[in-house]
Design an enzyme around this catalytic site. Structure first.
Site, PDB file in Angstrom:
ATOM      1  N   LYS A  62       1.100  -0.946   0.377  1.00 49.89           N
ATOM      2  CA  LYS A  62      -0.253   0.017   0.210  1.00 49.89           C
ATOM      3  C   LYS A  62       0.891   1.243   0.007  1.00 49.89           C
ATOM      4  CE  LYS A  62      -4.058  -2.782   2.437  1.00 49.89           C
ATOM      5  NZ  LYS A  62      -4.299  -3.197   3.716  1.00 49.89           N
ATOM      6  N   GLN A  99      -4.835  -1.982   9.430  1.00 49.00           N
ATOM      7  CA  GLN A  99      -4.689  -3.199   8.870  1.00 49.00           C
ATOM      8  C   GLN A  99      -5.001  -4.533   9.794  1.00 49.00           C
ATOM      9  OE1 GLN A  99      -3.123  -3.307   5.440  1.00 49.00           O
ATOM     10  NE2 GLN A  99      -3.936  -5.794   5.944  1.00 49.00           N
ATOM     11  N   ASP A 134     -11.106   2.186   4.375  1.00 48.14           N
ATOM     12  CA  ASP A 134     -11.495   1.203   4.200  1.00 48.14           C
ATOM     13  C   ASP A 134     -12.727   0.631   3.800  1.00 48.14           C
ATOM     14  OD1 ASP A 134      -8.790  -0.581   4.004  1.00 48.14           O
ATOM     15  OD2 ASP A 134      -8.471  -0.870   5.874  1.00 48.14           O
TER      16      ASP A 134
END
Ligand code: NAP
Length: 292
Positions: A52, A96, A119
């Protein structure tokens, strides 16, 4: 059979994002900025975050990785999230997953400011998706939708069978494929580990989306001639043929299934790169304040 080339499409989208960032900078705007929080030092999580960060560099975004000790109290993690929420330079924030067992993922996700939840995991963004309001869409389903659009795959009136009902892939995918408009207007069957006659459902699919995490589960006998097959699964399997000693397998037995399909995603190079580019797209939207 046409291969849905996520690697190629994601590169094109990255170029478009790069141009948008250049325009923002020329007009005196702020460089989009993504923050990723990583708890502990899990190898897979480290790899995902590294990908990312690299993707951010490629499109001209700023990125910050915030590390929290594996054994740290949940309170410490929530304080870090508050700090990022309050930092006006940061547009998007991701934590994460998975998190260590002593930390509640739900509490952590709900702490992220909805406006920075790139997200698309926050209940408000998930709820907005469900009722067709603008919000951040979870990156993997968003990426699959972009692939379908790029290849102009017909979805209206099609029977879309989804294997897997996770909050991040299966469920949002079912919402997107059944919503009004294109891509959408499909009739959706959402299957899971309690589904009876799973193989029969698969054989009825015009579009089969597989997100189970079971390597090579879907075989040729489970796929209708001419179906579109989208393989989300990623499993690391030992391999003597690669330098790293492992290879990635999808949830679909690609070699035997591909010849029967009209379109299929490879693993790797299908859904994976589209997921990362969709996170970038969400971050760009956050920087431009397009949604909130
Ligand atoms: P998950 O949360 O583990 O969910 C798996 C789903 O599959 C569950 O709904 C489960 O049913 C169902 N399932 C498992 N075994 C089954 C069986 N034998 N028959 C029917 N259904 C079964 O998985 P996820 O997070 O959605 O991820 C799925 C896969 O996609 C993983 O390999 C993951 O690594 C990969 N992934 C890839 C990307 C990408 O960018 N390419 C992104 C996200 C995830 P129950 O609900 O009944 O348990």
């Amino acid at each position: 059979m046409i291969i849905l080339d996520g690697k190629k499409i994601s590169s094109q989208i990255k170029e478009e994002i790069y141009s948008s960032v250049e325009k923002i900078k020329i007009s005196g705007g702020k460089q989009p900025h993504l923050a990723a929080v990583i708890v502990g030092s899990d190898g897979a999580s480290e790899t995902y975050v590294a990908h990312k960060v690299k993707a951010c560099e490629q499109v001209g975004f700023k990125s910050t990785v915030v590390r929290v000790n594996e054994n740290a109290d949940q309170k410490v993690l929530l304080e870090k999230i508050d700090e990022i929420n309050d930092n006006n330079d940061i547009d998007g924030l991701i934590v994460q997953l998975p998190l260590p067992g002593h930390i509640s993922e739900d509490t952590v996700i709900e702490r992220i400011k909805v406006e920075k939840d790139v997200d698309g995991f926050h209940p408000i963004n998930v709820g907005r998706l469900l009722i067709g309001q603008p919000g951040y869409v979870s990156a993997t389903p968003y990426g699959i939708i972009e692939l379908i659009k790029h290849y102009e795959i017909e979805t209206s009136g099609k029977h879309c069978v989804i294997l897997g009902r996770s909050n991040i892939v299966g469920k949002p995918m079912a919402v997107l494929m059944s919503r009004k408009g294109y891509p959408g207007d499909s009739t959706v069957t959402l299957c899971h580990s309690r589904t009876k006659n799973l193989e029969d459902w698969c054989r009825q699919a015009d579009i089969l989306i597989v997100a189970m995490g079971k390597a090579e589960f879907v075989t040729a006998g489970m796929v209708k001639e001419g179906a579109v097959v989208i393989d989300v699964g990623i499993t690391r399997a030992p391999s003597e043929k690669t330098r790293s000693g492992w290879k990635l397998l999808g949830d679909v037995k690609y070699d035997e299934v591909a010849p029967k399909t009209s379109y299929i995603t490879p693993v790797p190079g299908g859904v994976g790169p589209m997921t990362i580019v969709s996170l970038l797209n969400n971050t760009l939207k956050a920087a431009k304040k397009e949604i909130y």
